[in-house]
Design a protein around this motif. Structure first.
Motif, mmCIF file in Angstrom:
data_model
loop_
_atom_site.group_PDB
_atom_site.id
_atom_site.type_symbol
_atom_site.label_atom_id
_atom_site.label_comp_id
_atom_site.label_asym_id
_atom_site.label_seq_id
_atom_site.Cartn_x
_atom_site.Cartn_y
_atom_site.Cartn_z
ATOM 1 N N ILE A 79 40.972 48.168 56.593
ATOM 2 C CA ILE A 79 40.109 48.254 55.421
ATOM 3 C C ILE A 79 39.573 46.929 54.957
ATOM 4 O O ILE A 79 40.066 45.724 54.890
ATOM 5 N N LEU A 80 37.968 47.664 54.407
ATOM 6 C CA LEU A 80 37.767 45.551 53.570
ATOM 7 C C LEU A 80 37.943 45.698 52.069
ATOM 8 O O LEU A 80 37.542 46.643 51.319
ATOM 9 N N LEU A 81 38.779 44.843 51.769
ATOM 10 C CA LEU A 81 38.463 43.822 50.737
ATOM 11 C C LEU A 81 37.494 43.167 50.178
ATOM 12 O O LEU A 81 37.178 41.704 50.885
ATOM 13 N N GLU A 82 36.645 43.543 48.895
ATOM 14 C CA GLU A 82 35.703 42.690 48.561
ATOM 15 C C GLU A 82 35.903 42.085 47.157
ATOM 16 O O GLU A 82 36.803 43.002 46.331
ATOM 17 N N VAL A 83 36.209 40.666 47.335
ATOM 18 C CA VAL A 83 36.627 39.570 46.389
ATOM 19 C C VAL A 83 35.374 38.747 45.092
ATOM 20 O O VAL A 83 34.984 38.362 46.360
ATOM 21 N N SER A 84 35.806 39.456 44.195
ATOM 22 C CA SER A 84 34.952 38.221 43.392
ATOM 23 C C SER A 84 35.761 37.897 41.932
ATOM 24 O O SER A 84 36.182 38.949 41.195
ATOM 25 N N CYS A 85 35.643 36.886 41.825
ATOM 26 C CA CYS A 85 36.611 35.956 41.220
ATOM 27 C C CYS A 85 35.600 35.496 40.379
ATOM 28 O O CYS A 85 34.997 34.420 40.201
ATOM 29 N N PHE A 86 35.974 35.422 38.415
ATOM 30 C CA PHE A 86 35.320 34.336 37.473
ATOM 31 C C PHE A 86 36.349 33.900 36.550
ATOM 32 O O PHE A 86 37.398 34.309 36.358
ATOM 33 N N VAL A 87 35.634 32.502 36.630
ATOM 34 C CA VAL A 87 36.332 31.340 36.746
ATOM 35 C C VAL A 87 36.323 30.639 35.300
ATOM 36 O O VAL A 87 34.961 29.834 35.387
ATOM 37 N N ASP A 108 29.244 28.033 32.054
ATOM 38 C CA ASP A 108 30.761 27.935 31.937
ATOM 39 C C ASP A 108 31.950 28.110 32.600
ATOM 40 O O ASP A 108 32.732 28.511 32.695
ATOM 41 N N THR A 109 31.159 29.123 33.880
ATOM 42 C CA THR A 109 32.318 29.715 34.469
ATOM 43 C C THR A 109 31.325 30.094 36.177
ATOM 44 O O THR A 109 30.800 29.958 36.561
ATOM 45 N N LEU A 110 32.613 29.190 36.692
ATOM 46 C CA LEU A 110 32.494 29.566 38.481
ATOM 47 C C LEU A 110 33.358 31.301 39.149
ATOM 48 O O LEU A 110 33.936 31.439 38.437
ATOM 49 N N ASN A 111 32.132 31.715 39.819
ATOM 50 C CA ASN A 111 32.053 33.297 40.126
ATOM 51 C C ASN A 111 32.242 32.787 41.858
ATOM 52 O O ASN A 111 31.513 32.303 42.107
ATOM 53 N N LEU A 112 33.142 32.430 42.509
ATOM 54 C CA LEU A 112 34.000 32.804 43.503
ATOM 55 C C LEU A 112 33.360 34.067 44.305
ATOM 56 O O LEU A 112 34.502 35.433 43.870
ATOM 57 N N GLN A 113 33.056 34.367 45.379
ATOM 58 C CA GLN A 113 33.018 35.651 46.222
ATOM 59 C C GLN A 113 33.534 35.925 47.595
ATOM 60 O O GLN A 113 32.719 34.353 48.235
ATOM 61 N N GLU A 122 39.601 36.110 35.752
ATOM 62 C CA GLU A 122 39.488 37.693 36.203
ATOM 63 C C GLU A 122 38.961 37.960 37.386
ATOM 64 O O GLU A 122 37.850 37.080 38.228
ATOM 65 N N VAL A 123 39.820 38.731 38.523
ATOM 66 C CA VAL A 123 39.394 38.633 39.365
ATOM 67 C C VAL A 123 39.521 40.176 40.139
ATOM 68 O O VAL A 123 40.485 40.937 39.252
ATOM 69 N N ASN A 124 37.866 40.519 40.506
ATOM 70 C CA ASN A 124 37.755 41.843 40.291
ATOM 71 C C ASN A 124 38.040 42.248 42.173
ATOM 72 O O ASN A 124 37.846 41.791 42.934
ATOM 73 N N VAL A 125 38.366 43.507 42.506
ATOM 74 C CA VAL A 125 38.822 43.728 43.768
ATOM 75 C C VAL A 125 38.349 44.854 44.088
ATOM 76 O O VAL A 125 38.943 45.851 43.585
ATOM 77 N N ALA A 126 37.530 45.407 45.300
ATOM 78 C CA ALA A 126 37.233 46.538 45.558
ATOM 79 C C ALA A 126 37.422 46.878 47.330
ATOM 80 O O ALA A 126 37.212 45.404 48.092
ATOM 81 N N ALA A 127 38.123 47.956 47.191
ATOM 82 C CA ALA A 127 38.658 48.362 48.300
ATOM 83 C C ALA A 127 37.951 49.529 49.497
ATOM 84 O O ALA A 127 37.579 50.636 48.366
ATOM 85 N N LYS A 128 37.027 48.858 50.463
ATOM 86 C CA LYS A 128 36.598 50.832 51.435
ATOM 87 C C LYS A 128 36.797 50.423 52.248
ATOM 88 O O LYS A 128 36.908 49.919 53.547
ATOM 89 N N ASN A 129 36.371 51.930 52.791
ATOM 90 C CA ASN A 129 36.592 52.372 54.697
ATOM 91 C C ASN A 129 36.302 53.500 54.073
ATOM 92 O O ASN A 129 35.586 54.021 52.904
#
Length: 346
Positions: free
Chosen positions: A212-220, A91-96, A161-168
């Motif tokens: 900066i590298l942003l990794e985005v994982s979104c659940f819909v 029931d949920t789309l995940n976009l990365q 729901e949007v999850n964001v991780a910032a890394k360097n």
């Protein structure tokens, strides 16, 4: 030979400072996300009805002989198209996808005019000292948090729901956003997480060579077996190919073009003249030299009105002050977008 005057360089290019990957689509369940299954495209063969607008000559013929219209309707409108949807147990789309934010905006990637290069560097460094990319970074962060990048997949979603991780090498932080609570019509949302995300974006943009590298994982949450919408490929020889709609995929995983995601990220221009007019405004538009919105067939920033990028840039890069602070933001956002902006010397 390079020019030595203070005219705009005939060779002038800027590398984009927001580098996006393609977006990969997976299916899962909202309450249990332990299993992420790549979404595959499915081919459908459908029989459509005649629904296009007829030419005047055809209308006249149908008026005289209604049987001709019946014959047209009986003709099968056969189509083969790509489609993509969740499975019955999803029931949920995940976009990365990921975003690399780069510094070094004060240095063009190519410039054949030494005087112009110096005057531009002075203007760019002056902007960084004065504004520090705070305004632009907040707008980019808002477009990540509100999941504007979902485009059609955002419509009718129950939860996002949007999850964001910032890394360097110095930063390793993460945030979670409820995209349904953040507007896509303005950039005034008060959210401490948006402020923190904007801060790391601004630091990277304002730096000389950091990133900066942003990794985005979104659940819909879309609903069981609901259709989802990857990017559609441009078919140049439409009518000659086997399918009338071809969707984008990478290694058999349904995907969204990096260009489409990038367009959503830079949809921050609320400084164009028509924005404040309720009858003419279309909300924020993507940063473009002429404010082009292709699906409307309209340019919102024209040279005639002296609101286009080149009018502002040519003056600002030579050390002249612009009338509005917003115009400086627009110029810098266009340079973050990147492109070739040289002026012909013919």
């Amino acid at each position: 030979m390079a020019k030595n005057d203070n005219s705009t360089a005939s060779v002038l290019a800027y590398e984009k400072k927001l580098v996006l990957s393609d977006g990969y689509m997976y299916g899962t369940k909202w309450e249990d996300r332990s299993q992420l299954a790549p979404l595959a495209l499915k081919e459908k063969s459908v029989r459509g009805t005649i629904s296009n607008r007829f030419k005047k000559s055809d209308k006249d013929a149908f008026a005289k002989d209604p049987a001709k219209l019946d014959a047209k309707v009986e003709s099968a409108n056969l189509q083969r198209v790509d489609a993509c949807s969740l499975d019955l147990n999803q029931d949920t789309l995940n976009l990365q996808f990921s975003i690399k934010v780069l510094g070094g905006i004060a240095k063009p990637s190519a410039c054949n005019n030494a005087n112009f290069k110096q005057s531009y560097a002075n203007a760019a460094n002056g902007y960084i000292d004065k504004h520090g990319f705070t305004e632009l970074a907040r707008r980019y962060a808002t477009n990540i948090a509100n999941a504007r990048f979902l485009w059609r997949n955002r419509v009718g979603a129950e939860k996002i729901e949007v999850n964001v991780a910032a890394k360097n090498s110095k930063i390793n932080e993460s945030w979670r956003f409820d995209a349904t609570q953040i507007s896509t019509r303005h950039f005034d949302s008060q959210d401490s997480n948006i402020d923190q995300l904007a801060k790391v974006i601004a630091q990277a943009l304002a730096s000389e060579e950091d990133f900066i590298l942003l990794e985005v994982s979104c659940f819909v949450l879309m609903g069981s077996a609901q259709e989802v919408y990857p990017s559609e490929e441009l078919v140049l020889d439409k009518g000659k190919g086997e399918k009338s709609k071809i969707l984008y995929h990478v290694n058999d995983i349904a995907a969204m073009h990096s260009q489409k995601l990038g367009n959503a990220l830079r949809t921050i221009d609320t400084w164009y003249p028509d924005y404040t007019d309720p009858e003419l405004s279309v909300g924020p538009i993507a940063i473009e030299p002429y404010g082009a919105v292709t699906n409307l067939g309209k340019a919102f920033r024209t040279p005639k009105d002296k609101q286009d990028f080149y009018t502002f840039f040519d003056a600002w890069a030579r050390g002249e002050s612009l009338n509005r602070e917003e115009d400086e933001h627009y110029v810098m956002a266009t340079l973050v977008r990147g492109g070739v902006f040289g002026e012909s010397d013919k």
